[in-house]
Structures are given as structure tokens and as C-alpha cells.
Design an enzyme around this catalytic site. Structure first.
Site, mmCIF file in Angstrom:
data_model
loop_
_atom_site.group_PDB
_atom_site.id
_atom_site.type_symbol
_atom_site.label_atom_id
_atom_site.label_comp_id
_atom_site.label_asym_id
_atom_site.label_seq_id
_atom_site.Cartn_x
_atom_site.Cartn_y
_atom_site.Cartn_z
ATOM 1 N N ASP A 199 30.507 -26.524 14.833
ATOM 2 C CA ASP A 199 29.657 -25.692 14.362
ATOM 3 C C ASP A 199 29.300 -27.145 13.827
ATOM 4 O O ASP A 199 29.187 -27.972 14.365
ATOM 5 C CB ASP A 199 30.754 -25.196 13.288
ATOM 6 C CG ASP A 199 32.475 -26.624 12.946
ATOM 7 O OD1 ASP A 199 31.633 -27.857 13.498
ATOM 8 O OD2 ASP A 199 32.977 -26.356 13.464
ATOM 9 N N ASP B 16 28.954 -29.473 11.207
ATOM 10 C CA ASP B 16 28.902 -30.458 9.575
ATOM 11 C C ASP B 16 28.102 -31.248 8.605
ATOM 12 O O ASP B 16 27.658 -31.818 9.383
ATOM 13 C CB ASP B 16 29.966 -31.163 8.838
ATOM 14 C CG ASP B 16 31.291 -29.473 9.731
ATOM 15 O OD1 ASP B 16 30.989 -28.992 9.226
ATOM 16 O OD2 ASP B 16 32.317 -30.581 10.524
ATOM 17 N N ASP C 58 38.740 -39.372 10.643
ATOM 18 C CA ASP C 58 39.768 -39.495 10.359
ATOM 19 C C ASP C 58 40.049 -40.663 12.498
ATOM 20 O O ASP C 58 40.497 -41.626 12.556
ATOM 21 C CB ASP C 58 40.551 -38.592 11.385
ATOM 22 C CG ASP C 58 39.958 -37.466 12.477
ATOM 23 O OD1 ASP C 58 38.803 -37.409 12.593
ATOM 24 O OD2 ASP C 58 40.297 -36.609 12.796
#
Ligand code: ATP
Ligand code: MG
Length: 426
Positions: free
Chosen positions: A54, A56, A126
């Protein structure tokens, strides 16, 4: 702080791998005067020569500004994170406004909607490999956190102190294991130490997010490695204690064989994952066989179908819902159906029904697909599988000359296998 920037001549990102609609979204935001970049997993994957799943996008535009630009294509979603989903047919491009987060705090994050600068936006992410921006128009990679070097060296390093970052959001501990399994990267020593120190906090994480990461990994083609890591790092015993204990037994080892089989399927057809109920059944089927062996066969009896259904429910309860009460009902219902139907394909009595009505059940193809996995596991079942498949095909084939209206197009949900069963496991 000034970021490091890497030019087109420094990297070999293949722009053809970038989704056209994602490029359109970035361009539209830019033309309206906002900053907009590709971010996170897609940049990491482009740099490591993997096809991103995907794309983002991170932007300086606020949700309402995004909505105004894309209008009916745009849906604003989420309470914890307010995001814009820009829709292109079935495809969704996720656009998030730059946010800041209190990265030094040790408290569990409950709210994360403070807008911030692009640098702050990276700092709340993260791992360094997930903290790179990519500007597709200038082909420049922007690095505030050392993610470029870490991606090159194959190191998973936390952005900020890993102890704090794991405590703030324990799902990150699952995510680090996911990246080790998928990318074959190693984690830095401070992440490994923090994982040991914080692992018990995994039980504080949001069950739905935790489960989503686990199920996504079961679709990734690397579920075998992932479950081995979950077990080795002491996380599996905290989230699924009974499954963990079962996996340690001789029969439990069969689960890993099933995981290898589904990994093969998903590596071959990465865009068409098996239905999640089939994936869950892979975790449970050997335990059901074991239960039936212990409770019936070893005692010289054979269970009837009602008892098999009861045993399936029992196994689901013991291995899954007992410790994970948020498990979606749809999945447990279907898994129970899939598991018990296996004993119709291969009845313990060895007798086969002459005209089995159960093949008309609307979820029958799921049970048949799981049977195919069993036949891959145990090739002596192949012939029986083929005969059931043929039987089913004959039943579902339209009679010659009959007029049928063309089927309505229906959007497959992410929980449905979109690949024809025969294609999926070849
Ligand atoms: P995948 O390839 O599985 O999609 P991903 O890294 O892209 O991996 P996403 O869940 O799509 O994972 O998240 C997109 C990005 O959002 C990540 O790359 C990371 O920068 C950020 N992110 C996701 N989850 C977290 C988290 N728990 N804490 C901080 N940042 C996160
Ligand atoms: Mg992603």
C-alpha cells in the site's frame, strides 16, 4: 534539524512500482500548496526492491483541506487517528496529516491527533526504516532518523528509546517481529533488550490492532517465520497461551507445516490471500485431530458429526477465544464449519455419502479449499480431494441451454478470498 537527503543518483527506486493514483494524490496536494510525500512501508519496500502493498501519504494539509480537494472521493475516518481515505474504485490511498507525538512518554497512547511538522511526524513513527519520506517528483529520499543506513544494513532500530516506544504502544513489539520475519532484518541490541523487558505489556494493546497484525502476517507469505519468532520471544504464550503449549507438542508441529503451505500460496498469489477463516483453521485443525484421537479413537469409539462439531467448538474455545475474547465471531463460526466439514470429506467410518447435501452450503468452497491444503500436507488425500472437487463443479455447472442472467459484480471484502480456489493452491 536538517534531514539527510538522497538524490535519484543515490538510489535505484523503480518509479514504475509506484501506484499512479498515489502519484495523483501527491500531485494534487502539492498543486494546492501543501507538502506531500510517500512515507512508511512503501518507501522501505521501494528501497529494498519489494513491491509495496500500500502507499501511505503524509501531508501538511489538514483533513478538511484534503476533503475539500478530493471531495466525494475522500472519506475522513478514525477517532484515534484521523485519516483521509481517497478512493479509486476498490483501491484506497491513505493520507495522514503530519502529526506530533509525545515520544518520550512511557504512557500508553490513547489519543494521537496533534498536528505537527514533517520532522515531528517522522519522530512518532515506529522504526527508522519506516521513517523515510520520498518525494516522487524530485525522486529525493528525506531521512531525519538514519533510516537510509539502517535499510541498507538490514537493521531494525526504534525511533527514540525502544523501552518507551514499546510501552506507549505494545503492538510495536509485534511489528518488529513482523519485519524480522518479512524482511530478514536483525533488530538492534537495545530493541532486543527492550522487547524482553516489555513483552508482558503486550496484553495491554488493543486486541483488534494486535489481531489485525497477526492476521495480516498470516497472509504475508512469512507466517511460518513469524509464528516461530512470536514463540521464541515469549509473545505467543502471552496472547495465545494454549496454542503456544500445543505448538510445542509433536502434533502441534503440524501447524507449522500448514503455515508453510499457506506461505507458499501467498508468495505465489500475494494479491489474493486465502480467506481468513481458512488461515485460522490452519492453526486449529491439528488440535481438533488430537482431541478426537484422545477423546474417541484412543477409547475405541468414533464420534458422530454432532460430537465432531462440539469438539471443534471446544478447540476454538481453548486455543483462541479463551484467551482472546475479541476474536471476530464470523471467523470462529466459519472455522468451526470448515473444521467439522473435513470429517464429511474423509469420514472416520470410511463411508462416503451417496448424495451429500452439505456441498450446497454457501460456504462449502471454503471447506473444500481447506481440504486442498490438507491434501498438500498429506498427498494420499489428493485423489479424494479431486473427486469432491469434481462433484462440486458438476453440481455448480449450469445445465446446457439454460439461460442465466449475467452475475452481478460484487466487491470482494478483504476477508474474502478473491482467487478461485483451484488457482489459489497450484
Ligand atoms: P506493511 O508493509 O505491513 O503495510 P507498514 O510499515 O507500511 O507495513 P502500516 O501499518 O501500513 O505498516 O503503517 C504505515 C506506517 O505507519 C509505518 O511504516 C510506520 O511509519 C507507521 N506506523 C504504523 N504502525 C505504527 C505504530 N504502531 N507506531 C508508530 N508508527 C506506526
Ligand atoms: Mg503499509
Amino acid at each position: 534539524m536538517l534531514p539527510k537527503t538522497y538524490l535519484a543518483s543515490d538510489h535505484d527506486i523503480d518509479s514504475r512500482l509506484i501506484d499512479e493514483d498515489a502519484l495523483y494524490v501527491i500531485e494534487t496536494l502539492r498543486n494546492a500548496g501543501h507538502k506531500a510525500y510517500l512515507v512508511g512501508g512503501s518507501v522501505r519496500d521501494l528501497l529494498t526492491k519489494k513491491t509495496p502493498k500500500d502507499f501511505d501519504i503524509s501531508t501538511s494539509a489538514k483533513p478538511e483541506e484534503i476533503k475539500a480537494l478530493f471531495q466525494r472521493r475522500c472519506l475522513l475516518i478514525g477517532r484515534r487517528f484521523r485519516l483521509a481515505h481517497i478512493r479509486f474504485g476498490h483501491k484506497v490511498i491513505e493520507v495522514a496529516t503530519f502529526r506530533s507525538g509525545d515520544t518520550d512518554s512511557q504512557d500508553l497512547i490513547t489519543h494521537d491527533n496533534r498536528w505537527g511538522t514533517e520532522e515531528e511526524d517522522v519522530m512518532r513513527r515506529d522504526f527508522t526504516i519506516n521513517g523515510l519520506f520520498y518525494d516522487p517528483s524530485s525522486h529525493i529520499v528525506i531521512d531525519y532518523v538514519g533510516g537510509w543506513e539502517d535499510t541498507r544494513k538490514g537493521i531494525l532500530r526504534s525511533i527514540g528509546d525502544p523501552l518507551n516506544r514499546f510501552r506507549q504502544d505494545p503492538v510495536r513489539m509485534i511489528r518488529i517481529l513482523k519485519f524480522i520475519a518479512r524482511l530478514g532484518f536483525k533488530m538492534s541490541k537495545d530493541c532486543a533488550d527492550a522487547l524482553q523487558a516489555c513483552k508482558t505489556e503486550i496484553v495491554k494493546s488493543s486486541p483488534s490492532r494486535l489481531l489485525e497484525e497477526v492476521l495480516k502476517m498470516m497472509e504475508s507469505g512469512f507466517s511460518f517465520e513469524f509464528f516461530k519468532l512470536l514463540s521464541a520471544f515469549g509473545i505467543l504464550e502471552l496472547i495465545f497461551p494454549d496454542l503456544y503449549r500445543f505448538l510445542k507438542t509433536k502434533k502441534g508441529d503440524e501447524v507449522y507445516h500448514y503455515l508453510r503451505i499457506i506461505d507458499q500460496v501467498h508468495r505465489k498469489h500475494p494479491k489474493a490471500p486465502l480467506d481468513r477463516s481458512i488461515l485460522v483453521s490452519c492453526l486449529l485443525y491439528p488440535a481438533l485431530e488430537q482431541e478426537i484421537e484422545n477423546e474417541y479413537i484412543a477409547k475405541g469409539t468414533k464420534p458422530h458429526l454432532g460430537q465432531i462439531i462440539f469438539a471443534s467448538t471446544d478447540v476454538i474455545k481453548n486455543l483462541i477465544t479463551h484467551s482472546f475474547s475479541h476474536f471476530p465471531r464470523r471467523l470462529t463460526h466459519l472455522a468451526s464449519y470448515i473444521l467439522s466439514t473435513q470429517y464429511r470429506f474423509t469420514p472416520l467410518t470410511g463411508k462416503r455419502h451417496a448424495k451429500p447435501k452439505f456441498t450446497s452450503h454457501k460456504e462449502f468452497p471454503l471447506a473444500l479449499t481447506f481440504f486442498k491444503l490438507r491434501a498438500v500436507f498429506n498427498p494420499t488425500l489428493t485423489e479424494t480431494y479431486e473427486s469432491w472437487k469434481k462433484f462440486h463443479q458438476q453440481k455448480t455447472r449450469p445445465a446446457r441451454g439454460a439461460h442465466h442472467p449475467p452475475p452481478k459484480r460484487r466487491q470482494a471484502t478483504d476477508e474474502e478470498s478473491t482467487v478461485p480456489e483451484k488457482e489459489a493452491i497450484s
